[in-house]
Motif scaffolding. Structure first.
Motif, PDB file in Angstrom:
ATOM      1  N   LEU A 606      47.019  12.645  -7.744  1.00  0.00           N
ATOM      2  CA  LEU A 606      46.150  13.574  -7.080  1.00  0.00           C
ATOM      3  C   LEU A 606      46.764  14.612  -5.941  1.00  0.00           C
ATOM      4  CD1 LEU A 606      42.975  11.174  -6.910  1.00  0.00           C
ATOM      5  CD2 LEU A 606      43.428  13.005  -8.548  1.00  0.00           C
ATOM      6  N   SER A 607      46.909  15.861  -5.915  1.00  0.00           N
ATOM      7  CA  SER A 607      47.099  16.575  -4.824  1.00  0.00           C
ATOM      8  C   SER A 607      46.156  16.811  -3.994  1.00  0.00           C
ATOM      9  CB  SER A 607      47.746  17.841  -5.472  1.00  0.00           C
ATOM     10  OG  SER A 607      46.696  18.615  -5.937  1.00  0.00           O
ATOM     11  N   LYS A 608      46.391  17.280  -2.790  1.00  0.00           N
ATOM     12  CA  LYS A 608      45.239  17.549  -1.767  1.00  0.00           C
ATOM     13  C   LYS A 608      44.122  18.520  -2.171  1.00  0.00           C
ATOM     14  CE  LYS A 608      48.508  16.757   2.189  1.00  0.00           C
ATOM     15  NZ  LYS A 608      49.196  17.338   3.334  1.00  0.00           N
ATOM     16  N   GLN A 609      44.474  19.476  -3.012  1.00  0.00           N
ATOM     17  CA  GLN A 609      43.747  20.367  -3.748  1.00  0.00           C
ATOM     18  C   GLN A 609      42.784  19.667  -4.561  1.00  0.00           C
ATOM     19  OE1 GLN A 609      45.284  23.494  -6.160  1.00  0.00           O
ATOM     20  NE2 GLN A 609      43.221  24.689  -6.188  1.00  0.00           N
ATOM     21  N   SER A 610      43.318  18.783  -5.650  1.00  0.00           N
ATOM     22  CA  SER A 610      42.190  18.268  -6.359  1.00  0.00           C
ATOM     23  C   SER A 610      41.661  17.158  -5.754  1.00  0.00           C
ATOM     24  CB  SER A 610      43.282  17.567  -7.419  1.00  0.00           C
ATOM     25  OG  SER A 610      44.010  16.402  -6.865  1.00  0.00           O
ATOM     26  N   ILE A 611      41.943  16.650  -4.676  1.00  0.00           N
ATOM     27  CA  ILE A 611      40.963  15.501  -3.940  1.00  0.00           C
ATOM     28  C   ILE A 611      39.733  16.213  -3.377  1.00  0.00           C
ATOM     29  CG2 ILE A 611      40.619  14.162  -1.786  1.00  0.00           C
ATOM     30  CD1 ILE A 611      43.556  13.065  -2.677  1.00  0.00           C
ATOM     31  N   ARG A 612      40.107  17.550  -2.639  1.00  0.00           N
ATOM     32  CA  ARG A 612      39.321  18.228  -2.086  1.00  0.00           C
ATOM     33  C   ARG A 612      37.969  18.711  -3.305  1.00  0.00           C
ATOM     34  NH1 ARG A 612      43.469  20.944   0.763  1.00  0.00           N
ATOM     35  NH2 ARG A 612      43.315  22.385  -0.562  1.00  0.00           N
ATOM     36  N   THR A 613      38.419  18.956  -4.464  1.00  0.00           N
ATOM     37  CA  THR A 613      37.544  19.527  -5.293  1.00  0.00           C
ATOM     38  C   THR A 613      37.144  18.703  -6.460  1.00  0.00           C
ATOM     39  OG1 THR A 613      39.366  20.471  -6.566  1.00  0.00           O
ATOM     40  CG2 THR A 613      38.259  21.939  -5.201  1.00  0.00           C
ATOM     41  N   LEU A 614      37.469  17.257  -6.142  1.00  0.00           N
ATOM     42  CA  LEU A 614      37.107  16.162  -7.002  1.00  0.00           C
ATOM     43  C   LEU A 614      35.692  16.293  -7.836  1.00  0.00           C
ATOM     44  CD1 LEU A 614      39.422  13.809  -6.336  1.00  0.00           C
ATOM     45  CD2 LEU A 614      37.679  12.710  -7.758  1.00  0.00           C
ATOM     46  N   ARG A 615      34.862  16.748  -6.777  1.00  0.00           N
ATOM     47  CA  ARG A 615      33.397  17.017  -7.450  1.00  0.00           C
ATOM     48  C   ARG A 615      32.904  18.356  -8.211  1.00  0.00           C
ATOM     49  NH1 ARG A 615      30.046  12.656  -6.084  1.00  0.00           N
ATOM     50  NH2 ARG A 615      31.208  11.468  -4.326  1.00  0.00           N
ATOM     51  N   LEU A 618      37.705  21.260 -11.126  1.00  0.00           N
ATOM     52  CA  LEU A 618      39.193  21.024 -11.303  1.00  0.00           C
ATOM     53  C   LEU A 618      39.326  19.614 -11.751  1.00  0.00           C
ATOM     54  CD1 LEU A 618      42.047  22.211 -11.001  1.00  0.00           C
ATOM     55  CD2 LEU A 618      41.881  21.237  -8.703  1.00  0.00           C
ATOM     56  N   GLU A 619      40.190  19.539 -12.725  1.00  0.00           N
ATOM     57  CA  GLU A 619      40.429  18.004 -13.164  1.00  0.00           C
ATOM     58  C   GLU A 619      41.752  17.731 -13.183  1.00  0.00           C
ATOM     59  OE1 GLU A 619      39.108  17.534 -17.005  1.00  0.00           O
ATOM     60  OE2 GLU A 619      36.881  17.595 -16.648  1.00  0.00           O
ATOM     61  N   SER A 620      42.118  16.592 -12.608  1.00  0.00           N
ATOM     62  CA  SER A 620      43.527  16.186 -12.371  1.00  0.00           C
ATOM     63  C   SER A 620      44.041  15.774 -13.810  1.00  0.00           C
ATOM     64  CB  SER A 620      43.726  15.057 -11.614  1.00  0.00           C
ATOM     65  OG  SER A 620      42.987  14.249 -11.675  1.00  0.00           O
ATOM     66  N   VAL A 621      45.383  15.369 -14.095  1.00  0.00           N
ATOM     67  CA  VAL A 621      45.945  15.097 -15.259  1.00  0.00           C
ATOM     68  C   VAL A 621      45.928  13.450 -15.279  1.00  0.00           C
ATOM     69  CG1 VAL A 621      47.715  15.168 -16.852  1.00  0.00           C
ATOM     70  CG2 VAL A 621      47.155  17.152 -15.792  1.00  0.00           C
ATOM     71  N   ARG A 622      45.259  12.772 -16.228  1.00  0.00           N
ATOM     72  CA  ARG A 622      45.682  11.337 -16.557  1.00  0.00           C
ATOM     73  C   ARG A 622      46.613  11.189 -17.409  1.00  0.00           C
ATOM     74  NH1 ARG A 622      39.006  10.927 -17.365  1.00  0.00           N
ATOM     75  NH2 ARG A 622      38.518  10.437 -14.860  1.00  0.00           N
ATOM     76  N   GLU A 623      47.802  10.495 -16.862  1.00  0.00           N
ATOM     77  CA  GLU A 623      48.828  10.190 -17.666  1.00  0.00           C
ATOM     78  C   GLU A 623      49.054   8.797 -18.001  1.00  0.00           C
ATOM     79  OE1 GLU A 623      53.644  10.013 -16.354  1.00  0.00           O
ATOM     80  OE2 GLU A 623      52.348  11.239 -15.089  1.00  0.00           O
ATOM     81  N   VAL A 639      57.670   8.299 -10.488  1.00  0.00           N
ATOM     82  CA  VAL A 639      58.128   9.450  -9.876  1.00  0.00           C
ATOM     83  C   VAL A 639      56.995  10.355  -9.319  1.00  0.00           C
ATOM     84  CG1 VAL A 639      59.524  11.961  -9.809  1.00  0.00           C
ATOM     85  CG2 VAL A 639      60.158   9.593 -11.090  1.00  0.00           C
ATOM     86  N   ILE A 640      56.988  10.594  -8.070  1.00  0.00           N
ATOM     87  CA  ILE A 640      55.760  11.443  -7.469  1.00  0.00           C
ATOM     88  C   ILE A 640      56.170  12.764  -7.132  1.00  0.00           C
ATOM     89  CG2 ILE A 640      53.831  11.152  -5.612  1.00  0.00           C
ATOM     90  CD1 ILE A 640      54.936   8.094  -5.326  1.00  0.00           C
ATOM     91  N   PRO A 641      55.276  13.764  -7.756  1.00  0.00           N
ATOM     92  CA  PRO A 641      55.482  15.158  -7.253  1.00  0.00           C
ATOM     93  C   PRO A 641      55.466  15.225  -5.621  1.00  0.00           C
ATOM     94  CG  PRO A 641      54.359  14.822  -9.299  1.00  0.00           C
ATOM     95  CD  PRO A 641      54.285  13.526  -8.756  1.00  0.00           C
ATOM     96  N   SER A 642      55.950  16.244  -5.196  1.00  0.00           N
ATOM     97  CA  SER A 642      55.907  16.550  -3.756  1.00  0.00           C
ATOM     98  C   SER A 642      54.517  16.593  -3.184  1.00  0.00           C
ATOM     99  CB  SER A 642      56.930  17.620  -3.212  1.00  0.00           C
ATOM    100  OG  SER A 642      56.611  18.750  -3.861  1.00  0.00           O
ATOM    101  N   ASP A 643      53.756  17.369  -3.987  1.00  0.00           N
ATOM    102  CA  ASP A 643      52.426  17.624  -3.258  1.00  0.00           C
ATOM    103  C   ASP A 643      51.340  16.651  -3.652  1.00  0.00           C
ATOM    104  OD1 ASP A 643      52.171  18.047  -6.217  1.00  0.00           O
ATOM    105  OD2 ASP A 643      51.139  19.656  -6.228  1.00  0.00           O
ATOM    106  N   THR A 644      51.688  15.498  -4.141  1.00  0.00           N
ATOM    107  CA  THR A 644      50.908  14.361  -4.530  1.00  0.00           C
ATOM    108  C   THR A 644      50.368  13.627  -3.075  1.00  0.00           C
ATOM    109  OG1 THR A 644      51.851  14.080  -6.626  1.00  0.00           O
ATOM    110  CG2 THR A 644      50.310  12.232  -5.671  1.00  0.00           C
TER     111      THR A 644
END
Length: 698
Positions: A606-615, A618-623, A639-644
Motif C-alpha cells: 500500500l502506498s500513501k495514496q492507496s491508504i488515503r483512498t482505501l474507501r 482506487l484498489e491496490s494490487v494483491r500479489e 522487495v518493497i517499492p520505495s513509495d510503499t
C-alpha cells in the motif's frame, strides 16, 4: 513462488546453516546421535514447519494382500522437496501414482532421515503410510552402535527418541538399516532396540510400522541374505516386516514365503529400479521381478523409482513416468481406491507447474513446485501407442495455446486434465478418472465440476455404481447433446462462474442412490448435437471435480475470529531496495475453532495514496506470494517499492472441498514500512556492539 529467497548476489562463502535462526523453512536430517539425544531439532526455527498437516485416515491398516512399498532414494535426498513452502522448479521430481502404493519410505544416508512434510501430506491424502529411515554404516555407524547398544536402557532410550520424532512430525514409522558388523554381545541389545521401537510405535501411533532391512544377521555379521531365512528372521519376528535386499534369485520370494509362514505378506522383496544386480534388470523391465513376487504371494519393495527422472528417460519426465508406473499397474493392479469418503476434491495438481489459479483466475505466472499442493491424483491409464486413440489425455501444468491466444490452463491450483484430438460426429471417447469405494447413503450427494472447451467440444462424466440388490448401474452427467448415449442421462445445472474466470463453465448435479457404491468415475468426450461447426477437432479442459453432501457454499470464519501475529521481523536492503523478512502466524480466536488444510498468502503493498483512498475507488494490487499448509508462513526478503508505506498480508483460508475464502473477508496482518531513516538508525544502533566485538576478536 515465495518459498526460496529472491535471486540476488550472495557471498561466495555463505555462513553455515544455523537452524535456530529464522530463514526459509526447510526439511533436513539429524546427522549424529548427539543431536538426536540433545533434542536440538525441536529448538530449530524450522521444526514447526516440518509437521505434517494431513493425518492418515483413521483405521488405515495394511491390506491382507501383497503390498507395494516404495523407497524414495534420489540424489542424496532433500533436493527440491526440502523447500517446505515450495520451490521454484516446475521440473522438480514428484510422484503422482499414489493409487499403486501402500507404503512410502523417505531414504537417505544420514543417520536419521526425516520425511519432508510435503511427501507425508500428499501420501496421507491418498491413504499411504510414510516411514522415515534410521541407518548406520561405516566407522561412524560402528561408533553409533557402540553407544546406542551399550545397555538395554540405552537401546530403549534411543528407540523412544525415534518414536517422539515420528509422533511430533506426524509420520508413521521407520525403516531400520543396520549396515555394520556388530559384536555378538551387541545383538541382544539390538533386538531390544528393534522390539521396543516396534512396540512403542504401535502404542503411540496406531497402525504404524517398523520395517527391518536385510543387513546385519543374528550373529552380528553384515551379510545381505537376499531372502528371509534363519539368519535374519529373529529381527523379522520382532518388527512389522523385512525389506529383503534386491540381489535375490528367482526362487527367493517363494523361499521367503515358506519361512515367513502366515506372515508372508510382511516380506517385502527389494527391486532396485536402477537394475544394479536386481532380478529382472529393473528399469523398463521392473515388471519381471514384480510378476515373480506377486505369483509367490509376498510383497514388493521398489527402491529408487526416481531412476526415470535422474536418467532423463525420453521423451519427457511426465510421459516416461506414466509409462514406467503403468508397468507396476499391469503387474500389480490398483491398491488404493478413492473416493471413499466425502467431501472429495481434485484439481489434478501434481505439485509443480508454471502458474497457479484460484477460482479460474491466474494468481501466479512463474515456475513453482510444492508436493503438498497435490490433491487426489487421477487414475489415468497410459496408452503405449498414441496412434490407437483419437483423443490424447494429459495432466497439464502449463498454460495452453488455442485459436491464437493463451488461455488459463487451470481453474484451481496448477494442474488440469486436457483432452485434445479429433472426434467424429456421433462418436465419443471415455477415460478413467477415479476408481472408488464410496457408499451412498439416504441423502443426495452433489457432483460439481468445471470445464473449459472450444467450439462444440463437450465434456461429461460417467459414473459406475453397484449394489448387491440392484446390480450395476451407469449414469451419465452431461449438459447437452446427449442422445447418442444409452445410459441414464442427468443434466447438471449451470452455476454462476466468477467474473474473472472467462471460458469456464461450472456444473452441478445431485444424485440419490441409497445403498449403491460409487466404483468408477470416467470423463466422456463428445460433440454437441446438432454441431455448431463442421470440424472433427476436439479440445476441452477439466478444471476440477468436487463430490460433497451439500450444494451450499462453504462458510468461512470471519477475519475477526482469527488471531494473526508477525514475528522475527527483519528489515534490510538489496540492490538499493528495501526488503522485509518475517514469520506470520495465525490461529482461531476460539481454540476449538476449525483448522483448514491450506492457506493462500497474498500481500498488498500500500502506498500513501492507496491508504488515503482505501474507501474510495482506487484498489491496490494483491500479489500472491505462496501457500501454507500449517498456520504459519515465512516471508523471505520481500522487495518493497520505495513509495510503499504499509504492507497488508492476507491469509486466504481454503477448505478441503476446494473452496477459497473471499479475500475481502480473509484474516490479515498489516505492518507499517520503516522509513529509510529508521533503517539507518537501526544499523547505526548496532555499530557500538559491532566495534566492541571486533576489538574483542583482535
Amino acid at each position: 513462488m515465495s518459498g526460496q529467497p529472491n535471486d540476488q548476489k550472495s557471498d561466495p562463502t555463505p555462513p553455515p546453516f544455523d537452524p535456530s535462526k529464522p530463514s526459509v523453512p526447510i526439511s533436513y536430517p539429524i546427522k549424529t546421535l548427539e543431536d538426536l539425544e540433545n533434542g536440538s531439532y525441536y529448538k530449530s526455527f524450522h521444526y514447526p514447519f516440518n509437521k505434517t498437516s494431513v493425518p492418515l485416515r483413521p483405521n488405515t491398516g495394511l491390506a491382507q494382500r501383497p503390498r507395494v512399498l516404495v523407497c524414495h532414494d534420489m540424489q542424496g535426498g532433500y533436493v527440491d522437496d526440502k523447500w517446505i513452502q515450495g520451490g521454484e522448479n516446475s521440473g522438480a521430481y514428484a510422484i503422482w501414482h499414489w493409487y499403486l502404493i501402500d507404503v512410502f519410505v523417505y531414504f537417505s544416508h544420514y543417520l536419521v532421515t526425516l520425511p519432508p512434510p510435503n511427501w507425508t501430506n500428499t501420501a496421507h491424502t491418498h491413504g499411504v503410510k510414510v516411514l522415515g529411515t534410521f541407518i548406520v554404516e561405516g566407522e561412524e555407524g560402528t561408533a553409533t552402535c557402540n553407544k546406542m547398544l551399550s545397555t538395554k536402557e540405552s537401546a530403549h532410550k534411543y528407540a523412544e527418541l525415534l518414536v517422539e520424532l515420528a509422533v511430533a512430525l506426524g509420520f508413521d514409522g521407520w525403516l531400520l538399516n543396520m549396515e555394520v558388523d556388530l559384536a555378538i554381545s551387541q545383538i541382544p541389545n539390538l533386538k531390544e532396540f528393534v522390539s521396543y521401537l516396534t512396540q512403542t510405535m504401535h502404542s503411540s501411533v496406531p497402525g504404524s510400522l517398523v520395517i527391518w532391512y536385510d543387513s546385519v544377521t543374528i550373529d552380528g555379521t553384515l551379510s545381505w541374505q537376499n531372502q528371509l531365512n534363519e539368519e535374519n528372521k529373529p529381527f523379522f519376528d520382532i518388527s512389522d516386516g523385512i525389506f529383503v535386499n534386491y540381489l535375490w534369485e528367482e526362487d527367493g520370494p517363494k523361499l521367503s514365503a515358506t519361512v515367513a509362514g502366515d506372515r508372508k505378506l510382511d516380506v517385502y522383496m527389494g527391486i532396485d529400479v536402477f537394475g544394479r544386480g536386481t532380478y529382472g534388470g529393473g528399469q523398463w523391465t521392473t515388471n519381471v521381478a514384480l510378476d515373480v513376487i506377486k505369483k509367490d504371494d509376498v510383497s514388493a519393495a521398489i527402491f529408487a523409482p526416481g531412476w526415470v527422472y535422474e536418467t532423463k528417460q525420453p521423451p519427457d519426465f511426465q510421459t516416461a513416468q506414466n509409462r514406467w508406473w503403468s508397468l507396476v499397474e499391469k503387474s500389480w493392479g490398483i491398491v488404493q481406491n478413492y473416493p471413499k469418503t466425502l467431501p472429495f476434491y481434485s484439481n489434478f495438481d501434481q505439485g509443480r507447474g508454471n502458474h497457479i489459479s484460484v477460482d479460474g483466475a491466474q494468481a501466479l505466472s512463474t515456475q513453482w513446485n510444492n508436493i503438498s499442493s497435490q490433491t487426489f491424483q487421477p487414475f489415468l491409464e497410459y496408452v503405449d501407442d498414441s496412434t490407437s486413440k483419437t483423443i490424447e489425455v494429459r495432466v497439464e501444468s502449463m498454460n495452453w495455446f488455442m485459436n491464437g491466444s493463451f488461455k488459463e490452463a487451470s481453474f484451481n491450483g496448477g494442474g488440469n486434465i486436457t483432452f485434445k484430438g479429433t472426434l467424429e460426429a456421433g462418436a465419443s471417447f471415455s477415460t478413467r478418472l477415479f476408481s472408488g469405494q464410496l457408499l451412498m447413503g439416504p441423502l443426495p450427494i452433489y457432483f460439481t465440476y468445471s470445464v473449459n472447451s472450444v467450439g462444440n467440444s463437450q465434456l461429461g462424466l460417467s459414473l459406475e455404481l453397484s449394489s448387491e440388490t440392484g446390480g450395476k448401474k451407469k449414469l451419465f452427467l452431461a449438459s447437452q447433446g446427449t442422445n447418442q448415449f444409452s445410459s441414464e442421462v442427468l443434466m447438471p445445472r449451470r452455476l454462476t462462474t466468477p467474473d474473472n474466470a472467462p471460458g469456464w463453465v461450472m456444473q452441478e448435479v445431485s444424485i440419490a442412490m441409497n445403498g449403491y457404491t460409487l466404483t468408477e468415475i470416467h470423463a466422456v468426450c463428445y460433440k454437441q448435437q446438432p454441431e455448431i461447426t463442421n470440424t472433427t477437432e476436439y479440445f476441452a479442459v477439466l478444471g476440477d471435480i468436487k463430490i460433497s453432501t451439500s450444494s451450499k457454499n462453504t462458510e468461512f470464519p470471519p477475519s475477526t475470529s482469527w488471531i494473526v501475529n508477525g514475528q522475527d521481523i527483519e528489515w534490510g536492503t538489496s540492490q538499493g531496495s528495501k526488503t522485509l523478512s518475517l514469520k506470520i502466524s495465525w490461529k482461531p480466536e476460539d481454540e476449538k475453532g476449525p483448522l483448514f488444510p491450506k492457506y493462500n498468502i497474498y500481500v498488498e503493498k500500500l502506498s500513501k495514496q492507496s491508504i488515503r483512498t482505501l474507501r474510495g475507488t482506487l484498489e491496490s494490487v494483491r500479489e500472491y506470494i505462496g501457500v501454507a499448509h500449517i498456520e504459519a508462513f515465512y516471508v523471505s526478503q520481500l522487495v518493497i517499492p520505495s513509495d510503499t508505506s504499509s504492507l497488508k498480508f492476507i491469509i486466504q483460508v481454503c477448505n478441503v472441498d476446494g473452496a477459497s475464502q473471499n479475500l475481502d473477508d480473509a484474516p490479515f496482518f498489516q505492518l507499517d514500512v520503516q522509513s529509510s531513516t529508521n533503517i539507518l538508525s537501526l544499523l547505526f544502533g548496532c555499530l557500538p556492539s559491532l566495534v566492541k566485538n571486533i576489538i574483542a576478536y583482535l
